[in-house]
Write a protein that holds these residues in place. Structure first.
Motif, mmCIF file in Angstrom:
data_model
loop_
_atom_site.group_PDB
_atom_site.id
_atom_site.type_symbol
_atom_site.label_atom_id
_atom_site.label_comp_id
_atom_site.label_asym_id
_atom_site.label_seq_id
_atom_site.Cartn_x
_atom_site.Cartn_y
_atom_site.Cartn_z
ATOM 1 N N GLN A 28 0.840 -1.205 0.000
ATOM 2 C CA GLN A 28 0.000 0.000 0.000
ATOM 3 C C GLN A 28 0.878 1.259 0.000
ATOM 4 O O GLN A 28 0.616 2.230 -0.721
ATOM 5 C CB GLN A 28 -0.888 -0.038 1.247
ATOM 6 C CG GLN A 28 -2.070 0.892 1.247
ATOM 7 C CD GLN A 28 -2.865 0.778 2.544
ATOM 8 O OE1 GLN A 28 -2.428 0.148 3.520
ATOM 9 N NE2 GLN A 28 -4.024 1.404 2.578
ATOM 10 N N ASP A 29 1.941 1.221 0.794
ATOM 11 C CA ASP A 29 2.875 2.350 0.873
ATOM 12 C C ASP A 29 3.567 2.586 -0.471
ATOM 13 O O ASP A 29 3.774 3.733 -0.882
ATOM 14 C CB ASP A 29 3.902 2.081 1.968
ATOM 15 C CG ASP A 29 4.698 3.324 2.355
ATOM 16 O OD1 ASP A 29 4.374 4.425 1.860
ATOM 17 O OD2 ASP A 29 5.639 3.194 3.155
ATOM 18 N N LEU A 75 -2.685 5.619 -7.369
ATOM 19 C CA LEU A 75 -3.505 5.990 -6.215
ATOM 20 C C LEU A 75 -4.831 5.242 -6.195
ATOM 21 O O LEU A 75 -5.314 4.836 -5.126
ATOM 22 C CB LEU A 75 -3.744 7.505 -6.218
ATOM 23 C CG LEU A 75 -2.496 8.369 -6.041
ATOM 24 C CD1 LEU A 75 -2.841 9.844 -6.202
ATOM 25 C CD2 LEU A 75 -1.858 8.125 -4.673
ATOM 26 N N ARG A 76 -5.437 5.057 -7.359
ATOM 27 C CA ARG A 76 -6.693 4.313 -7.403
ATOM 28 C C ARG A 76 -6.467 2.852 -7.004
ATOM 29 O O ARG A 76 -7.327 2.227 -6.369
ATOM 30 C CB ARG A 76 -7.302 4.392 -8.804
ATOM 31 C CG ARG A 76 -8.093 5.665 -9.055
ATOM 32 C CD ARG A 76 -9.235 5.807 -8.089
ATOM 33 N NE ARG A 76 -10.111 6.928 -8.403
ATOM 34 C CZ ARG A 76 -11.141 7.292 -7.659
ATOM 35 N NH1 ARG A 76 -11.419 6.656 -6.549
ATOM 36 N NH2 ARG A 76 -11.890 8.316 -8.011
ATOM 37 N N ARG A 77 -5.324 2.302 -7.345
ATOM 38 C CA ARG A 77 -5.022 0.922 -6.932
ATOM 39 C C ARG A 77 -4.842 0.844 -5.418
ATOM 40 O O ARG A 77 -5.252 -0.136 -4.781
ATOM 41 C CB ARG A 77 -3.774 0.425 -7.659
ATOM 42 C CG ARG A 77 -3.988 0.221 -9.150
ATOM 43 C CD ARG A 77 -2.702 -0.144 -9.890
ATOM 44 N NE ARG A 77 -2.946 -0.167 -11.326
ATOM 45 C CZ ARG A 77 -3.415 -1.212 -11.996
ATOM 46 N NH1 ARG A 77 -3.699 -2.330 -11.345
ATOM 47 N NH2 ARG A 77 -3.597 -1.160 -13.299
ATOM 48 N N ALA A 78 -4.224 1.880 -4.838
ATOM 49 C CA ALA A 78 -4.110 1.913 -3.381
ATOM 50 C C ALA A 78 -5.488 1.989 -2.734
ATOM 51 O O ALA A 78 -5.738 1.378 -1.686
ATOM 52 C CB ALA A 78 -3.256 3.111 -2.959
ATOM 53 N N GLN A 79 -6.398 2.726 -3.374
ATOM 54 C CA GLN A 79 -7.758 2.828 -2.847
ATOM 55 C C GLN A 79 -8.487 1.487 -2.947
ATOM 56 O O GLN A 79 -9.166 1.063 -2.004
ATOM 57 C CB GLN A 79 -8.522 3.901 -3.610
ATOM 58 C CG GLN A 79 -9.905 4.185 -3.069
ATOM 59 C CD GLN A 79 -10.654 5.221 -3.882
ATOM 60 O OE1 GLN A 79 -10.412 5.378 -5.067
ATOM 61 N NE2 GLN A 79 -11.571 5.923 -3.239
ATOM 62 N N ILE A 80 -8.337 0.809 -4.079
ATOM 63 C CA ILE A 80 -8.981 -0.505 -4.256
ATOM 64 C C ILE A 80 -8.429 -1.504 -3.246
ATOM 65 O O ILE A 80 -9.163 -2.320 -2.678
ATOM 66 C CB ILE A 80 -8.768 -0.993 -5.702
ATOM 67 C CG1 ILE A 80 -9.552 -0.095 -6.668
ATOM 68 C CG2 ILE A 80 -9.193 -2.453 -5.854
ATOM 69 C CD1 ILE A 80 -9.235 -0.338 -8.123
ATOM 70 N N MET A 81 -7.119 -1.456 -3.005
ATOM 71 C CA MET A 81 -6.505 -2.328 -1.994
ATOM 72 C C MET A 81 -7.176 -2.142 -0.642
ATOM 73 O O MET A 81 -7.518 -3.109 0.044
ATOM 74 C CB MET A 81 -5.016 -1.976 -1.844
ATOM 75 C CG MET A 81 -4.076 -2.616 -2.819
ATOM 76 S SD MET A 81 -2.380 -2.158 -2.385
ATOM 77 C CE MET A 81 -2.159 -3.052 -0.855
ATOM 78 N N TYR A 105 -4.081 4.807 4.065
ATOM 79 C CA TYR A 105 -5.204 5.229 3.232
ATOM 80 C C TYR A 105 -5.471 6.726 3.380
ATOM 81 O O TYR A 105 -5.912 7.381 2.429
ATOM 82 C CB TYR A 105 -6.455 4.430 3.600
ATOM 83 C CG TYR A 105 -7.623 4.696 2.678
ATOM 84 C CD1 TYR A 105 -7.509 4.495 1.309
ATOM 85 C CD2 TYR A 105 -8.839 5.159 3.175
ATOM 86 C CE1 TYR A 105 -8.568 4.744 0.457
ATOM 87 C CE2 TYR A 105 -9.903 5.406 2.333
ATOM 88 C CZ TYR A 105 -9.761 5.195 0.977
ATOM 89 O OH TYR A 105 -10.812 5.444 0.128
ATOM 90 N N THR A 106 -5.197 7.287 4.554
ATOM 91 C CA THR A 106 -5.318 8.741 4.725
ATOM 92 C C THR A 106 -4.386 9.465 3.763
ATOM 93 O O THR A 106 -4.766 10.471 3.145
ATOM 94 C CB THR A 106 -4.996 9.137 6.177
ATOM 95 O OG1 THR A 106 -5.922 8.493 7.061
ATOM 96 C CG2 THR A 106 -5.092 10.643 6.365
ATOM 97 N N LEU A 107 -3.158 8.959 3.598
ATOM 98 C CA LEU A 107 -2.233 9.542 2.623
ATOM 99 C C LEU A 107 -2.759 9.375 1.204
ATOM 100 O O LEU A 107 -2.620 10.270 0.372
ATOM 101 C CB LEU A 107 -0.852 8.891 2.750
ATOM 102 C CG LEU A 107 -0.017 9.303 3.964
ATOM 103 C CD1 LEU A 107 1.275 8.505 4.016
ATOM 104 C CD2 LEU A 107 0.289 10.791 3.928
#
Length: 701
Positions: free
Chosen positions: A124-125, A147-153, A173-175
């Protein structure tokens, strides 16, 4: 958990002992404050530790037969690549940083451990770091892919992560939300940017609430209440411009609650708290002033107000366009040659947590909906206690794109208390479950924050007047000139807006008089050389106010009823029909108007000489002021012949001066200045005045 492996395994020992010691040493070096001459010296030493560890891990992996242990070793290399990428980025070696981030990402995507809690958070990082990197390169489209992939994760995170690493995952996720807000702002999608900004602030407040952080973390990364409050006020401006008034009001009241409860909520008290409170009071006054203007727009255009409210945010019909989506490329600018796959040679296993293709448009459609205000009837939803619902009054709810759980109850109570009088005047109590943005019967559908009648609009005015008045206790003229003058100007504008509903000439005259008492004293206290803009604005406004008072007293014309700025003269009144006392009052108002127009006009003149040219942005107002002064000079009644003749001579000379200005500056006839019609009337008046002057001169003989 994967088995640790044989006790005699060198890789297992290295992972359990040496790597831990390396990370501890790395963290110590990272905290060192280097001198300006060698700002990255300790960071370079820390980097060498990581590079040595990576090389040693690769050697041990080549000798390791236990596949489960080898997976742990490969995941550790991915982690160290992430640390190296952060180190390089901090040292401003961005291309090399990108290379290590990409290598780390590819290894995590190939790792069978990627759904385990700790590797999941590191993956995620990595997505966040790549999204930030491309944001800072101003390639926000590319950053969205990560960023969208981090959101989906985060949305699809496995249960094991929720149970053991939830707080760490939430912080990551806040980042993600923070970077998404930046990216959407740059992509000219302000509604989505505001939505993610609000979400970031909500998470920031949650994670920094008293008792949520250790003292060590709080000292290392303190929560800035002042920035949080000011961000609320700034974000409210966006929602005001979007006519999402309940969201803007929620943000402003949350900011005021935070000012009062900052020690209780966050455990800190910011410096200059009184000034911060005054900022919130002023911005809340600005909000109610904008809401009053919007109410007037809705009252003037009841059939099309929805277009004004929604504007460009109105949902457009879906087009049958097939989007191909975006994939990840593991190539980067620092790659000189084709490099082999990281972490293995087989295909990557894509799934719902780590999809191969991301359709950004599909994700945006849901976020766009969350970025809107929705009434209960609009959404068709029940109202759970933990949702972003604001109860305006019993039976009337609206869903907001903003929610601050620690402050919600008190914020909601204040909004309900402040708007109680407004709702009473706006309409009767709604039935349970009614639409918060509509009214019953055949009346046009109205925005729930708009007051269409005088009583409701007056309640909005009272709120704005209260908050402006409270802010003026701090923003006194001595020391806060700019803020003090702007607040008085906004108060004057609120009176002017409220006059739209006022039909009583006496009350309308009282409002105009109140405005004059606010603005005129400023001209005695401000320096015309230091505060030129304020000087001109206040003098012109004062002149207009006295002109409107004259029209109201002399002709019964309510402000805005028709062409106060028309310059065509009127027929002479029959002297016998003129009431002397009324004429005296009207003439005094005319003189005051002439006086303040003179102050305004003189601010453009040097050494008493007419301006050769005025900036295009000011030309319209400058000429309008001169034309209105001419008109007021010819409107005075009951004067003796000599005084009347003198006034008409002054008007005639000024008409000629205006026409001379037109001849010197023909651009005033263009649309940019917009004075063509007025100057044509000016020419007609200049041609008619000589005959009137002759008639007046004949009377004197």
């Amino acid at each position: 958990m994967a088995p640790v492996g044989d006790d005699n395994s060198k890789l297992a020992d290295y992972l359990e002992k040496d790597i831990r010691a390396t990370v501890v040493k790395y963290d110590e070096l990272w905290e060192v404050q280097d001198p300006e001459e060698t700002p990255y010296r300790s960071k370079y030493l820390a980097r060498e530790l990581l590079e040595v560890s990576v090389k040693r891990l690769e050697e041990l992996l080549a000798q390791e037969a236990d596949e489960a242990l080898a997976d742990r070793g490969r995941e550790m290399i991915a982690r160290l690549f992430l640390f190296l990428g952060k180190n390089l980025y901090f040292c401003e070696e961005v291309p090399q940083a990108e290379k290590y981030f990409i290598r780390s990402l590819e290894r995590y995507l190939r790792s069978p451990l990627r759904l385990n809690p700790e590797p999941f958070c590191y993956a995620q990082d990595v997505f966040n770091q790549l999204g930030m990197l491309w944001c800072n390169r101003q390639n926000h489209g590319e950053s969205m892919n990560f960023l969208r992939r981090a959101q989906i994760m985060y949305v699809n995170r496995p249960q094991a992560v929720r149970e053991s690493c939830e707080q760490r995952c939430e912080n990551n996720y806040t980042l993600t939300m923070f970077y998404l807000a930046q990216a959407y702002g740059a992509l000219q999608k302000p509604a989505l940017s505001a939505r993610f900004c609000a979400e970031t602030m909500s998470r920031q407040l949650e994670s920094n609430s008293a008792g949520q952080r250790t003292q060590e973390i709080s000292e290392k990364d303190p929560f800035d209440c002042k920035d949080w409050v000011r961000n609320c006020c700034a974000l409210s401006d966006f929602f005001v411009n979007e006519c999402m008034f309940w969201t803007a009001e929620y943000l402003l009241y949350a900011a005021m609650v935070m000012c009062e409860r900052c020690e209780e909520v966050a455990g800190v008290r910011p410096d200059n708290l009184d000034e911060l409170k005054a900022e919130c009071l002023r911005d809340t006054g600005n909000y109610y002033a904008a809401r009053l203007k919007f109410s007037r727009t809705c009252a003037e255009k009841p059939d099309v107000w929805d277009e004004v409210w929604r504007g460009e945010r109105r949902a457009k019909p879906a087009e049958n366009v097939k989007h191909e989506g975006t994939k990840i490329s593991f190539r980067c600018s620092a790659d000189r040659v084709e490099r082999p796959p990281e972490g293995g040679t087989g295909p990557i296993c894509w799934d719902s947590v780590f999809p191969e293709v991301v359709y950004l448009e599909d994700e945006e459609a849901q976020d766009n909906r969350l970025a809107e205000e929705h009434s209960q009837a609009d959404s068709g939803e029940n109202i759970p206690r933990d949702a972003n619902w604001l109860e305006l009054r019993p039976g009337e709810h609206v869903r907001l794109p903003v929610h601050f759980r620690p402050l919600h109850e008190q914020t909601q109570r204040r909004i309900r208390r402040a708007n109680a009088g407004f709702f009473t005047c706006r309409d009767p109590e709604p039935e349970s479950g009614c639409d918060a943005s509509s009214s019953s019967g055949s009346r046009p559908r109205q925005h729930s924050a708009a007051g269409l009648n005088f009583e409701a609009a007056r309640e909005v005015f009272k709120l704005g007047n209260h908050f402006y008045g409270s802010s003026l206790e701090t923003y006194v003229l001595d020391g806060w000139v700019t803020e003090h003058v702007r607040i008085l100007q906004e108060l004057s504008t609120m009176y002017r807006t409220l006059q739209f509903w006022e039909k009583d000439p006496k009350r309308s005259a009282a409002m105009l008089t109140r405005r004059a008492r606010m603005l005129c004293p400023l001209l005695e206290q401000l320096s015309p050389k230091v505060y030129v803009a304020f000087w001109r604005q206040c003098s012109f406004s004062a002149a207009e106010i006295y002109q409107e008072l004259y029209e109201l007293k002399a002709n019964g014309k309510m402000p805005g009823s028709h062409g106060l700025r028309a310059i065509a003269d009127e027929e002479d009144e029959d002297a016998a029909s003129i009431d002397v006392r009324k004429a005296a009052r009207c003439n005094e108002l005319a003189r005051q108007s002439i006086k303040y127009y003179g102050i305004f006009i003189d601010s453009y003149h040097t050494d008493g000489k007419d301006a050769e040219r005025v900036d295009t942005d000011h030309a319209h107002t400058y000429l309008l002021g001169r034309l209105n002064r001419c008109r007021m000079r010819t409107k005075m009644v009951g004067l003796n012949v000599d005084d009347e003749l003198e006034m008409h001579k002054l008007a005639f000379r000024e008409y000629e001066a205006i026409l001379a200005y037109r001849d010197r500056n023909p651009e005033v006839l263009t649309e940019a200045v917009g004075m063509a019609t007025e100057l044509q009337l000016c020419e007609e008046m200049a041609s008619m005045l000589p005959s009137k002057l002759a008639r007046l001169a004949a009377k004197r003989r």
